[in-house]
Scaffold this active site. Structure first.
Site, PDB file in Angstrom:
ATOM      1  N   HIS A 172       6.532  32.061 -12.594  1.00  0.00           N
ATOM      2  CA  HIS A 172       6.669  30.868 -13.442  1.00  0.00           C
ATOM      3  C   HIS A 172       6.359  29.623 -12.625  1.00  0.00           C
ATOM      4  O   HIS A 172       6.119  29.703 -11.409  1.00  0.00           O
ATOM      5  CB  HIS A 172       8.084  30.772 -14.031  1.00  0.00           C
ATOM      6  CG  HIS A 172       9.174  30.900 -13.016  1.00  0.00           C
ATOM      7  ND1 HIS A 172       9.389  29.973 -12.039  1.00  0.00           N
ATOM      8  CD2 HIS A 172      10.089  31.880 -12.807  1.00  0.00           C
ATOM      9  CE1 HIS A 172      10.397  30.357 -11.287  1.00  0.00           C
ATOM     10  NE2 HIS A 172      10.838  31.515 -11.719  1.00  0.00           N
TER      11      HIS A 172
HETATM   12  P1  TYD Z   1      15.109  33.116 -12.546  1.00  0.00           P
HETATM   13  O1  TYD Z   1      14.903  31.867 -11.767  1.00  0.00           O
HETATM   14  O2  TYD Z   1      14.609  33.128 -13.957  1.00  0.00           O
HETATM   15  O3  TYD Z   1      14.529  34.336 -11.737  1.00  0.00           O
HETATM   16  P2  TYD Z   1      13.091  35.013 -11.880  1.00  0.00           P
HETATM   17  O4  TYD Z   1      12.119  33.916 -12.107  1.00  0.00           O
HETATM   18  O5  TYD Z   1      12.885  35.755 -10.613  1.00  0.00           O
HETATM   19  O6  TYD Z   1      13.181  35.911 -13.064  1.00  0.00           O
HETATM   20  O7  TYD Z   1      16.664  33.451 -12.548  1.00  0.00           O
HETATM   21  C1  TYD Z   1      17.168  34.643 -13.091  1.00  0.00           C
HETATM   22  C2  TYD Z   1      18.457  34.336 -13.830  1.00  0.00           C
HETATM   23  O8  TYD Z   1      19.398  33.728 -12.964  1.00  0.00           O
HETATM   24  C3  TYD Z   1      18.259  33.398 -15.007  1.00  0.00           C
HETATM   25  O9  TYD Z   1      18.964  33.949 -16.104  1.00  0.00           O
HETATM   26  C4  TYD Z   1      18.930  32.121 -14.619  1.00  0.00           C
HETATM   27  C5  TYD Z   1      19.877  32.508 -13.506  1.00  0.00           C
HETATM   28  N1  TYD Z   1      19.917  31.493 -12.455  1.00  0.00           N
HETATM   29  C6  TYD Z   1      20.981  30.628 -12.407  1.00  0.00           C
HETATM   30  O10 TYD Z   1      21.905  30.667 -13.227  1.00  0.00           O
HETATM   31  N2  TYD Z   1      21.020  29.684 -11.408  1.00  0.00           N
HETATM   32  C7  TYD Z   1      20.032  29.583 -10.485  1.00  0.00           C
HETATM   33  O11 TYD Z   1      20.101  28.707  -9.574  1.00  0.00           O
HETATM   34  C8  TYD Z   1      18.913  30.457 -10.562  1.00  0.00           C
HETATM   35  C9  TYD Z   1      17.777  30.376  -9.585  1.00  0.00           C
HETATM   36  C10 TYD Z   1      18.901  31.408 -11.565  1.00  0.00           C
END
Ligand code: TYD
Length: 136
Positions: free
Chosen positions: A49
């Site tokens: 993303h």
């Molecule tokens: P995400 O950044 O979407 O990971 P990826 O891009 O690898 O799939 O994060 C995964 C999940 O974790 C998403 O539901 C949101 C949560 N999250 C938080 O609550 N706080 C944070 O600081 C981060 C990075 C993710």
């Protein structure tokens, strides 16, 4: 493409080495959040993303991973495998983390609190975001 590797100080010591990161010094932003990625099963990919506003700095504290960065025109692959350098990612870049080694531990320093609305998860939407001149 302004993603770049930044070397972190490494204080070598026979008792064990030490490195550190200070906001606005080794990295060009204020650190609002720290998170880390670990226990990644072989072959998994994370983080496909872009962020509208968030800047980040990624360090492989243990093991290794690759970060594939795409600015909508060209792709660049950065390999992170030492704890004395990291990858600075300005806002507005598409990036994914891949090729994690066993026991890889990647820490991410972020310029913002978590904000789901800052994510662009659809690549076509990312291209229109770039086209709109909203980058950065
Ligand atoms: P995400 O950044 O979407 O990971 P990826 O891009 O690898 O799939 O994060 C995964 C999940 O974790 C998403 O539901 C949101 C949560 N999250 C938080 O609550 N706080 C944070 O600081 C981060 C990075 C993710």
């Amino acid at each position: 493409m302004f993603a770049r590797i930044i070397d972190i100080p490494k204080i070598e010591d026979p008792r064990g080495n030490l490195s550190f990161i200070e906001e606005f010094r080794q990295i060009p932003f204020k650190i609002e959040r720290t998170y880390w990625i670990y226990d990644v099963p072989g072959g998994q990919v994370r983080g496909g993303h872009a962020f509208r506003k968030q800047e980040e700095f990624i360090v492989a504290l243990s093991g290794s991973l690759d970060v594939l960065v795409d600015d909508g025109h060209e792709k660049q692959l950065f390999s992170l495998n030492r704890s004395y350098y990291g990858l600075f990612l300005p806002a507005g870049l598409w990036r994914q983390m891949q090729n994690f080694s066993t026991n890889a531990l990647a820490v991410v320093l972020s310029s913002t609190l978590y904000d789901g609305s800052d994510y662009i998860r659809d690549y076509d939407e990312y291209l229109s975001f770039l086209g709109s001149g909203a980058k950065g």
